[in-house]
Scaffold this motif. Sequence first.
Motif, PDB file in Angstrom:
ATOM      1  N   UNK A  67       0.835  -1.212   0.000  1.00 10.41           N
ATOM      2  CA  UNK A  67       0.000   0.000   0.000  1.00 10.41           C
ATOM      3  C   UNK A  67       0.857   1.245   0.000  1.00 10.41           C
ATOM      4  N   UNK A  68       0.241   2.333  -0.376  1.00 10.36           N
ATOM      5  CA  UNK A  68       0.966   3.598  -0.343  1.00 10.36           C
ATOM      6  C   UNK A  68       0.241   4.539   0.615  1.00 10.36           C
ATOM      7  N   UNK A  69       0.980   5.451   1.183  1.00 16.93           N
ATOM      8  CA  UNK A  69       0.370   6.406   2.111  1.00 16.93           C
ATOM      9  C   UNK A  69      -0.583   7.359   1.413  1.00 16.93           C
ATOM     10  N   UNK A  70      -0.407   7.489   0.105  1.00 17.10           N
ATOM     11  CA  UNK A  70      -1.261   8.429  -0.635  1.00 17.10           C
ATOM     12  C   UNK A  70      -2.726   7.986  -0.580  1.00 17.10           C
ATOM     13  N   UNK A 111      -8.533   7.649   8.334  1.00 19.78           N
ATOM     14  CA  UNK A 111      -7.430   6.734   8.670  1.00 19.78           C
ATOM     15  C   UNK A 111      -6.269   7.510   9.298  1.00 19.78           C
ATOM     16  N   UNK A 112      -5.991   8.680   8.760  1.00 20.62           N
ATOM     17  CA  UNK A 112      -4.924   9.506   9.338  1.00 20.62           C
ATOM     18  C   UNK A 112      -5.261   9.905  10.777  1.00 20.62           C
ATOM     19  N   UNK A 113      -6.555  10.214  11.005  1.00 23.18           N
ATOM     20  CA  UNK A 113      -7.008  10.538  12.364  1.00 23.18           C
ATOM     21  C   UNK A 113      -6.781   9.366  13.302  1.00 23.18           C
ATOM     22  N   UNK A 114      -7.093   8.169  12.796  1.00 23.31           N
ATOM     23  CA  UNK A 114      -6.928   6.971  13.629  1.00 23.31           C
ATOM     24  C   UNK A 114      -5.452   6.793  13.997  1.00 23.31           C
ATOM     25  N   UNK A 115      -4.572   7.031  13.026  1.00 20.50           N
ATOM     26  CA  UNK A 115      -3.137   6.898  13.293  1.00 20.50           C
ATOM     27  C   UNK A 115      -2.682   7.953  14.301  1.00 20.50           C
ATOM     28  N   UNK A 116      -3.182   9.167  14.116  1.00 17.83           N
ATOM     29  CA  UNK A 116      -2.864  10.258  15.051  1.00 17.83           C
ATOM     30  C   UNK A 116      -3.289   9.868  16.472  1.00 17.83           C
ATOM     31  N   UNK A 154       7.244   1.593   8.344  1.00 20.10           N
ATOM     32  CA  UNK A 154       7.072   1.568   6.886  1.00 20.10           C
ATOM     33  C   UNK A 154       5.600   1.374   6.505  1.00 20.10           C
ATOM     34  N   UNK A 155       5.214   1.723   5.273  1.00 15.31           N
ATOM     35  CA  UNK A 155       3.799   1.712   4.862  1.00 15.31           C
ATOM     36  C   UNK A 155       3.104   0.377   5.053  1.00 15.31           C
TER      37      UNK A 155
END
Lengths: 158, 202
Positions: B1-4, B10-15, B188-189
């Motif tokens: 997968x790519x971060x793009x 999903x970014x919120x969940x990671x945060x 890593x991704x």
Amino acid sequence: MENSTHVGIGQAKIALNSTNLHTLGIGSCIVVYLFEMQEKYVGCTHIMLPTSKVVSKEVINKNKFADTAIPHLIKAMVLKTMSIGKLQCKFTGGASMFSGDTENIGEQNVRAVKTVLNELDIQVIGYDVGGNKGRSAFFNTFSKELKIVKSDEEVIII
Amino acid sequence: MSFKDLTPEQLDAIQEMGNIGAGNAVTAMAQFFNMPTSMEVPVVSIKDFTEVGNMVGDLTQKIVSLKFSILGEINGYIIFLINAQHGKQMVKILLPDTDKDAPFTEMEVSCLMEIGNILSSSFVIALSNLTGKFLAISIPKYSHDMMGAVLDQTVAVIAQESDEILVFEANFLIENERIRTHLFLMIPPDEVQALLSSVGMA
């Protein structure tokens, strides 16, 4: 560092018109300089890892791996200078920064760079590699002198 | 997968995972030192590996660093950075005889390692509890050298398969902000996918 360009991790640059090249804080990475003594251009690539063969995906950034970075740099130099004769090389880096590190990527990088240069029949005229100290490298494009300053302030000129 | 491909959710969940991990770490530090301890809001970002050097400022600055591998179902690294002067102050809380101007002694290094251990393992334990994944950390590896030099190998290993790296950054402030430490967690991704699926966000 007047008129000098920084070559960061995973980057490659070609210096023309007496622009000097420098890289700060080199650890296990290796910075390779390719040049012809009488010419005014120098190619530089900042390699991180020994081989792209372990990677499953297509390599996008060729500058990361010794086996892809050096041919990639030569290709770019040929494009830029139109002709290329017998290249010479100096390189530095490949330290082992953490005590007790079993991976020892620095050492693997040194071995890989030497192998690739040998395969491409490039003459190595000087290097300072290994140890456990970080380095900064300053390359004078005009004189082809490579000055290396280690983190304990030792200075090596090759 | 790519971060793009990551969505804002999903970014919120990671945060949020970063916040919980850092929160747990700062609590552990406060209990350990029994002193006023705080943290700045952790930052989660996706960086091209060539930018990682820029986020620390002066690449030639000498810094004390401890490196931990994250082992188990998710792989990554934690790097704990502290400047030598602040490192000495931190050690002095535990070892009053510490000489501020001398190089680090073996005892002082092992003391720093222990502090790094507490910080990193509490971060990883929180992450493990949250995701239900088995996670552990390696013993620390120590280096006191140029910032760029201590970071490049870790960046190289993580960026092997991908040009992008997920970076959690947290600053911890101990003893009323007199001592600052910095923690990076790099993944890593491919591993991020595993983190997300564990919380039903894949």
